[in-house]
Design a protein around this motif. Structure first.
Motif, short mmCIF file in Angstrom:
data_model
loop_
_atom_site.label_atom_id
_atom_site.label_comp_id
_atom_site.label_asym_id
_atom_site.label_seq_id
_atom_site.Cartn_x
_atom_site.Cartn_y
_atom_site.Cartn_z
N MET B 357 48.90 47.22 64.92
CA MET B 357 49.55 48.30 64.15
C MET B 357 50.76 48.87 64.89
O MET B 357 51.55 49.60 64.31
N TYR B 361 51.18 53.97 64.90
CA TYR B 361 51.41 53.45 63.56
C TYR B 361 52.06 54.51 62.67
O TYR B 361 51.72 55.70 62.75
N GLN B 365 53.20 54.94 55.71
CA GLN B 365 53.19 53.68 54.98
C GLN B 365 51.81 53.29 54.46
O GLN B 365 51.66 52.24 53.85
N GLU B 366 50.81 54.11 54.74
CA GLU B 366 49.44 53.73 54.39
C GLU B 366 49.13 53.87 52.89
O GLU B 366 49.75 54.64 52.18
N ARG B 367 48.10 53.13 52.47
CA ARG B 367 47.49 53.37 51.16
C ARG B 367 45.98 53.45 51.39
O ARG B 367 45.30 52.44 51.44
N HIS C 69 52.77 44.59 58.32
CA HIS C 69 51.64 45.52 58.32
C HIS C 69 50.95 45.54 56.97
O HIS C 69 51.60 45.77 55.94
N CYS C 70 49.65 45.37 56.96
CA CYS C 70 48.88 45.49 55.73
C CYS C 70 49.13 46.87 55.11
O CYS C 70 49.11 47.88 55.82
N PRO C 71 49.37 46.92 53.80
CA PRO C 71 49.66 48.22 53.16
C PRO C 71 48.51 49.22 53.32
O PRO C 71 48.74 50.41 53.23
N GLY C 74 47.61 49.08 58.08
CA GLY C 74 48.65 48.66 59.00
C GLY C 74 48.33 47.53 59.96
O GLY C 74 49.17 47.19 60.80
#
Lengths: 444, 444, 444
Positions: B357, B361, B365-367, C69-71, C74
């Protein structure tokens, strides 16, 4: 301690900084003559006062110091072709002489006069005593070279030990003008009874808290550190700071010892030191098991082992004993008292403390003591001179007075009540031989 | 997701930051006791909450944690001489005790009292359960140590696995309180039919999308993740976040498992983890081919291979399986389904995702999904506590209530309709033996 | 020279920069097709225009290029599981297809539709001529691929030499459109009498200061460099800059030579070059002892030795001859005139000068000459197009006109007084065979 502002001002030496401008008023050592072994030899990368420069020797044997990037499109002159009295960028063949003139521009039409409009930054160089000196300052006609005795001897009498230091130049200078640390970092494990009575070292380890007298001079600052000696006598250690970055430590006997150490900033966090001593004549009172940097013929095994030079900007004269290996500290030797620091070699001991302060030490965090009086005075002079130059264009000490550098340092016994300054005047004069000194003075 | 501002606030822990201040209200693990093996042993460089410190053990065996730079002129105490109940800077011999008092200043005149005016920054240390704890906060009298059960057992019952993580501490904590990833990163390749029916692991791999219940507690936050088990029963995985950086994952059986993991920030982008488990008693439901970090006697070959320690600031307890070798990922193993990630060792799997990450991190940008409910809650508590301390001087959870740390985590089968909080109260109590648990609970 | 502002504008290509936006209007080469050897093979880290991306090939053989980065939280997709027509983050098993759709979210309850709300950034990819092309721009429907002849030949006729350059992309492009350096950096040591009279190389080394004619074109800029040839003839070297970063150097004979070099920015200070030539047909006038990058079958030992690829962001196609070893410069060879630079391999010579300018060269320091007319014109076009796009949304040259890339470059003899543009029209057309050319033109 210093304010943050003063610490920045005194440490930073890049183009346009007040301290950088001060240093550029003087000739400075750029590299060793022998790093450029002959006409048209390989160029050398030189980092100096924060500038990237390429040193070369032309066909006539003259040294050039030219900007790294070709003025045309920026390729490095490090890959340049030497020969025909110049250095030629391999990209398009533009050739420059040691004065920065473009003497050939072969990819332009014959009728073009563009080459006369192009100039490379070069700095004038002269060689003396094994050093290449350069002048990076604003004058059209540079000032004279300083009258540094050890640098003016016949070259075969001079030993130069170059060494790369990973810290700001001032940390190195401050270590050198700090006689107080000698009795700890270097000789802290030596007891008075270990040393022959009556020698300098005997007095040093008998009284590790000497008193100090410090005076400003034409060339910088001088101190005398004094402690009791044999009955009726006082042992004086007399040493100098010379503008802008030279030290003469009190090694050996005053009147006999000829020495000068230069701490030349490569940039703000890297320094090249040149220790210069007289070959075969600079014996000091140091015990043999603590080798000193010095005469390479007399003390062949006393030098810090060095890594092979590389062609990198920081690849010259790197000690193999360094921060990456904790200066090869031997904790058992340190603990059992055989040596105070557990680090072999005097020079490595100095580097361990200086470099462990970090690239530029934050002097707002200091607590200075009475033993730091010389450090304090030298900083004040440097800051004063840098500000006087910046604000009132005052020429810094010694720039136009090369003779003020004609000094010697060392230890001496004076009768109690003597005037240390007045009574050592003759012994402190450079270029005067005192053949009797080596016998008279109490060496260990 | 977090706003950029909240992400900065929650991640950064240096001196003066809100989260750094919060952590400094607590005792924190500084290093292992055995890193300082005996009186006057070698000092150790310790990076802690963004501060460079030197750990040493004095002649009486007491641990000191002192600022890296000597207060005098800044040489590192790493090169210091231990002995005589203190640490002595090798530059000028100034000696300090573990409380920061200057107890000798040998380069000053005997009559000087300057040493009484100089103090070094030191942090009080105590040792318990194999850890050196330190208090870096503002109180004159530190609060009590937290009642962490595993840290209070007889030392020969405690296994500590230290491990350096190259990321911000919160990424590591979030990985630990995230029970959802277990069924993928660690056990994603295991099919229900591979595992003995009725075991915890069987339920875990049979239903990889459990539901969650999360509650705030006096010590932090607790979750229960639940999924169907044998008829009439629900399998609950109960785990804790304890302020400010501790996790108790649901390994083994609730009531039997004694565990605490500390994720101690070295600085903003490096973390030292200490996994602490009970020796010989912390069997979990994990299959043998997926070794866990844990009891070094029972599982001698289950530990991640480690690089040799160095003396550097980031040289302690570095896994040999790390980002530089892509965690030795075996793509064929990953592809053929023998292992979900293709990375050997549970701990390396966690580090691969956490470190990939980046240092910190960018959580804008997270979901986040419903499985992240524990992560969300813990962030909210941390942010709330840091702000409450900064704005209203509210003492953070548990600082003055060591008993709130007396918790256990683990898996448990409860009848359908049971109250998971009320009905596990006793099993969650630390310092209570339930010898019957190991047999009762369905291990694989 | 460029102003500081223009230099920044033209060099920087990250998301949101004017030049980055310009490049994102075009398809760009992302990696080689063979770097993803088959369905569900190992993912590859790709740094492209300052973005970190993971390239993979799905079960159907289609190439995906997805954000690192994975949404979700991350973790890097580099550790992701390929298979089932997507890439699956190993942290929680979220799976995405090459279009960025989340096609599985197994840690969420079955009834959740959250996966439909999550999208990963992916860029559409197509493969042609051994390259994976991607479109990172704003259009929903990307423009057509450019009609680059060498990229449209049957794949077994194409040789691609990829090579990593440690400098800004523009330094590399400027080196390629700068025909003037050829006679120095590459052929400076060759004298006219060393070369068979009447060959291109003979004319080149006989007159190292040619004249230039430069014209803007629909696809970019074209130059003709000309010098006297046999009586009544002029030797023209005709070459192209194609928007946004392609060059067609004048290697070989015009009408025969099929070549395109792409200088694709990885980020602002690293570039991936793809040299593309026709296998077995791209002989040039270069002497054998100066190997060229080119046809790997015909010139098996002419390639710069390469370091093994690593999985790192900058680990692909790194020349073993590089700045860390001063490009293995042989000073004796340089000095004795056997080679102008002393550096083996044409490509290494170019890299030595380009990379020695630094990551981004400060073009405020330049002094451009008449030989730099092509460099000047190309910069002007690039700056103009980037500003026109930013300020007036003007679509850059060639984006919607793939046919404008149908050009060839090379050397040609024209009668004195000929119109070099008009009279070479046919020879400059791509996709036209001139089998007679290889014989007609004077090769060495």
């Amino acid at each position: 301690m210093l304010s943050r502002e003063d610490n920045e001002l005194i440490c930073r030496v890049g183009p346009g900084t007040p301290m950088g401008n001060l240093m550029r008023e003087y000739w400075v050592p750029a590299l060793l003559s022998k790093e450029l072994p002959g006409p048209d030899c390989d160029p050398v990368r030189v980092m100096l006062l924060g500038e990237r420069l390429i040193a070369f020797r032309d066909t006539l044997g003259r040294v050039g110091l030219i900007q790294n990037h070709c003025p045309h499109r920026g390729a490095s002159f490090f890959f340049g072709r030497t020969g025909e009295c110049g250095i030629r960028c391999v990209y398009h063949g533009w050739q420059f002489d040691i004065n920065g003139n473009c003497i050939d521009m072969p990819n332009e039409p014959a009728e073009s006069d563009f080459r006369h409009k192009v100039k490379a930054v070069t700095y004038p160089c002269v060689e003396r005593g094994g050093l290449v000196w350069t002048y990076m300052g604003p004058r059209e006609t540079p000032p004279p070279l300083p009258d540094i005795e050890i640098n003016m001897l016949p070259e075969d009498e001079i030993a130069i030990i170059p060494s790369y230091v990973e810290s700001n130049w001032l940390q190195a200078v401050e270590g050198e003008i700090d006689t107080s640390h000698t009795g700890f970092l270097h000789f802290g494990s030596i007891q008075p009874e270990d040393v022959e009575e009556g020698t300098f070292l005997h007095y040093t380890v008998k009284d590790r808290a000497p008193k100090y007298s410090v005076v400003d001079t034409e060339y910088g600052t001088m101190y005398g550190a004094y402690r009791p000696a044999k009955p009726g006598y006082v042992y004086w250690r007399i040493a100098h700071f010379n503008f802008p970055f030279y030290t003469q430590p009190p090694e050996g006997a005053l009147g006999h010892s000829v020495i000068m150490n230069a701490w030349v900033p490569m940039d703000d966090t890297h320094t090249m030191s040149y220790v210069m001593v007289r070959k075969g004549k600079s014996e000091t009172g140091r015990p043999a098991r603590l080798p000193i940097q010095g005469d390479s013929e007399k003390y062949p095994d006393m030098h810090v082992p060095m890594l092979p030079n590389t062609s990198g900007w920081f690849g010259r004269f790197r000690p193999a004993v360094n921060a990456t290996n904790d200066y090869l500290i031997d904790r058992d030797v340190q603990r059992n008292g055989d040596d105070y620091s557990g680090i072999q070699y005097l020079a490595s001991q100095d580097r361990a403390v200086q470099e462990s302060m970090g690239g530029i030490y934050d002097r707002t965090q200091e607590r200075l003591a009475s033993s730091d009086v010389m450090v304090i005075r030298v900083r004040r002079r440097l800051l004063g001179a840098a500000r006087a130059l910046a604000e009132k264009a005052v020429i810094p000490p010694g720039v136009d007075n090369p003779e003020v550098y004609r000094n010697r340092s060392g230890g001496v016994l004076l009768p109690e009540g003597a005037d240390w300054i007045e009574d050592t005047k003759e012994l402190r004069q450079a270029f005067v031989e005192h053949p009797e000194i080596a016998e008279q003075q109490p060496q260990p």
